[in-house]
Enzyme design. Structure first.
Site, PDB file in Angstrom:
ATOM      1  N   ASN A 104      -5.463  12.449   0.399  1.00 48.94           N
ATOM      2  CA  ASN A 104      -4.560  11.580   1.179  1.00 48.94           C
ATOM      3  C   ASN A 104      -5.409  10.851   2.217  1.00 48.94           C
ATOM      4  O   ASN A 104      -6.619  11.068   2.323  1.00 48.94           O
ATOM      5  CB  ASN A 104      -3.451  12.409   1.843  1.00 48.94           C
ATOM      6  N   ARG A 154       0.859  -1.193   0.000  1.00 50.84           N
ATOM      7  CA  ARG A 154       0.000   0.000   0.000  1.00 50.84           C
ATOM      8  C   ARG A 154       0.890   1.234   0.000  1.00 50.84           C
ATOM      9  O   ARG A 154       2.108   1.147   0.110  1.00 50.84           O
ATOM     10  CB  ARG A 154      -1.007  -0.004   1.168  1.00 50.84           C
ATOM     11  N   GLY A 155       0.224   2.397  -0.140  1.00 48.49           N
ATOM     12  CA  GLY A 155       0.965   3.642  -0.327  1.00 48.49           C
ATOM     13  C   GLY A 155       1.081   3.848  -1.829  1.00 48.49           C
ATOM     14  O   GLY A 155       1.444   2.915  -2.566  1.00 48.49           O
ATOM     15  N   ASP A 203      -2.180  10.743  -2.354  1.00 45.69           N
ATOM     16  CA  ASP A 203      -2.555   9.711  -3.329  1.00 45.69           C
ATOM     17  C   ASP A 203      -2.879  10.290  -4.690  1.00 45.69           C
ATOM     18  O   ASP A 203      -2.758   9.620  -5.707  1.00 45.69           O
ATOM     19  CB  ASP A 203      -3.736   8.902  -2.801  1.00 45.69           C
ATOM     20  N   ARG A 219      -7.769  -0.597  -6.699  1.00 49.16           N
ATOM     21  CA  ARG A 219      -8.049   0.550  -5.808  1.00 49.16           C
ATOM     22  C   ARG A 219      -8.254   1.798  -6.681  1.00 49.16           C
ATOM     23  O   ARG A 219      -7.572   1.938  -7.699  1.00 49.16           O
ATOM     24  CB  ARG A 219      -6.905   0.786  -4.807  1.00 49.16           C
TER      25      ARG A 219
HETATM   26  O1  MRU Z   1      -4.602   3.228   2.168  1.00 49.97           O
HETATM   27  P1  MRU Z   1      -3.129   3.430   2.071  1.00 49.97           P
HETATM   28  O2  MRU Z   1      -2.367   2.889   3.227  1.00 49.97           O
HETATM   29  O3  MRU Z   1      -2.583   2.961   0.738  1.00 49.97           O
HETATM   30  O4  MRU Z   1      -2.963   5.017   2.094  1.00 49.97           O
HETATM   31  C1  MRU Z   1      -1.687   5.550   1.973  1.00 49.97           C
HETATM   32  C2  MRU Z   1      -1.634   7.021   2.068  1.00 49.97           C
HETATM   33  O5  MRU Z   1      -2.622   7.687   2.243  1.00 49.97           O
HETATM   34  C3  MRU Z   1      -0.287   7.662   1.848  1.00 49.97           C
HETATM   35  O6  MRU Z   1      -0.157   8.826   2.596  1.00 49.97           O
HETATM   36  C4  MRU Z   1      -0.116   8.002   0.368  1.00 49.97           C
HETATM   37  O7  MRU Z   1      -0.420   6.895  -0.442  1.00 49.97           O
HETATM   38  C5  MRU Z   1       1.245   8.484   0.062  1.00 49.97           C
HETATM   39  S1  MRU Z   1       2.466   7.230   0.195  1.00 49.97           S
HETATM   40  C6  MRU Z   1       3.969   7.930  -0.171  1.00 49.97           C
END
Ligand code: MRU
Length: 361
Positions: A254, A53-54, A244, A96
């Site tokens: 985000n 994730r991220g 994101d 996603r």
């Molecule tokens: O749902 P996630 O854990 O994928 O969400 C991640 C975030 O919101 C991060 O802040 C974003 O993807 C930036 S990662 C460098």
């Protein structure tokens, strides 16, 4: 002694096993399990379930994933190959909706196939391999550049608040929001990092605080509703968050709760920085309200971290995974090309001019 989490690849291609190699982030910090995924269904599920994730890490995983799908295609004609490749691409793209890096990376992979129309599938597979590796390698370089630019904004010893995890575990290396902290640490600097726990999936508690402690950083975990107190106490010199998807006007989606942090930061006069590789900026989206926000299952709020459900059966639950921070709350957006300040509608275009002219980071 157990291996430090920071020495393990977040996301990589295992050339021998022909597999996507990831750390299963749903098990952290309790258990460090490395997964080797080969089937499209497993790779889709890994992204959907946040095992990887991220935004940047999702992009890299998808690029490697679609390369692995291409390897399995047995068609000998270009058209036959492309139609199966496209099917695999569309499948992974549906895992996603919010992080634009997923689509950005898959589009880059598709472009390789489209720009080599008529090429043999064997050659296309080679080219796709190289593009996936390039996407991964570039991520390291880009995050390091974001870290360098971010470091210009803080001083040794500063208190920094972050939300969710936009660290190494969200990228290939360094992270985005946490890159300045990692780079600073490598140079003997010490920041005091406050990690919001980040309900409901606890990326701040499980991932950011784990990553920061593993890096030897002075780390304090707080519940999301403690951020205001910590800011009021004067302990936070700057907020650094990832994102994101950034719209052309600078609105930034985000992890849910980020916009609340930005509102509080404004109230207390604390700078609020969004770290965004250009792969996360979507100039085709005019403003934040046009960004698709992922909604996830109710059980993540009511059951997931509890021995027993902690809410009455049948209660309605709203579980958006992201929110949009309006551009007027953002002090600066840090990309690999530097620190961009308002007005974002004009200045983000300049960032892409630099990118299109291949100027250095
Ligand atoms: O749902 P996630 O854990 O994928 O969400 C991640 C975030 O919101 C991060 O802040 C974003 O993807 C930036 S990662 C460098």
């Amino acid at each position: 002694m157990a291996e430090n989490i920071l020495s393990i690849d977040t996301v990589a291609l295992d050339e021998e096993k022909k597999a996507l190699k990831i750390i299963d982030q749903t098990q952290l910090p309790g258990k460090v399990e490395i997964l080797y995924l080969t089937s499209q269904e497993d790779i889709y599920q890994a992204i959907y379930l946040l095992k990887v994730r991220g935004a940047p890490a999702i992009g890299v995983a998808a690029a490697i994933g679609v390369y692995l799908a291409a390897l399995d295609i047995e068609e000998s004609s270009y058209d036959g190959f492309y139609s199966l490749f496209k099917k695999a691409k569309d499948y992974l793209a549906s895992s996603r909706p919010t992080a634009v890096n997923l689509f950005w990376a898959l589009d880059r992979m598709e472009r390789v196939v489209l720009e080599h129309k008529g090429e043999s599938p064997a050659k296309l597979k080679e080219l796709l391999h190289d593009e996936a590796i390039r996407i991964r390698d570039e991520d390291i370089e880009v995050c390091k550049a974001i870290g360098e630019h971010g470091l210009e904004l803080i001083r040794d010893g500063d208190g920094i608040l972050t939300h969710c995890n936009a660290g190494q575990l969200a990228t290939v290396r360094y992270g985005t929001a946490l890159a300045p902290v990692h780079l600073g640490r490598e140079r003997g600097m010490n920041f005091k990092v406050f990690c919001d726990e980040t309900r409901p999936l606890l990326q701040g508690a499980r991932l950011s605080s784990f990553e920061m402690v593993s890096a030897g950083v002075d780390t304090t975990l707080i519940c999301d509703n403690m951020a205001s107190m910590v800011m009021k106490n004067g302990w936070v010199k700057a907020c650094f968050v990832g994102c994101d998807r950034v719209a052309a006007n600078g609105d930034a989606a985000n992890k849910i709760g980020t916009s609340g942090v930005a509102i509080m930061a404004k109230h207390y006069g604390i700078p609020f920085y969004v770290c965004a590789p250009t792969s996360t900026i979507d100039m085709s989206i005019k403003e934040g309200r046009d960004i698709v926000i992922e909604e996830r299952k109710a059980g993540e709020v009511t059951d997931m971290w509890y021995r027993e459900p902690m809410a009455p059966e049948g209660v309605k639950v709203y579980n958006p995974a992201f929110d949009v921070t309006e551009h007027m709350l953002i002090t600066a957006i840090i990309t690999e090309f530097g620190i961009t300040r308002p007005p974002y509608s004009e200045n983000l275009k300049l960032v892409f001019q630099k990118k299109n002219n291949n100027l250095p980071h």
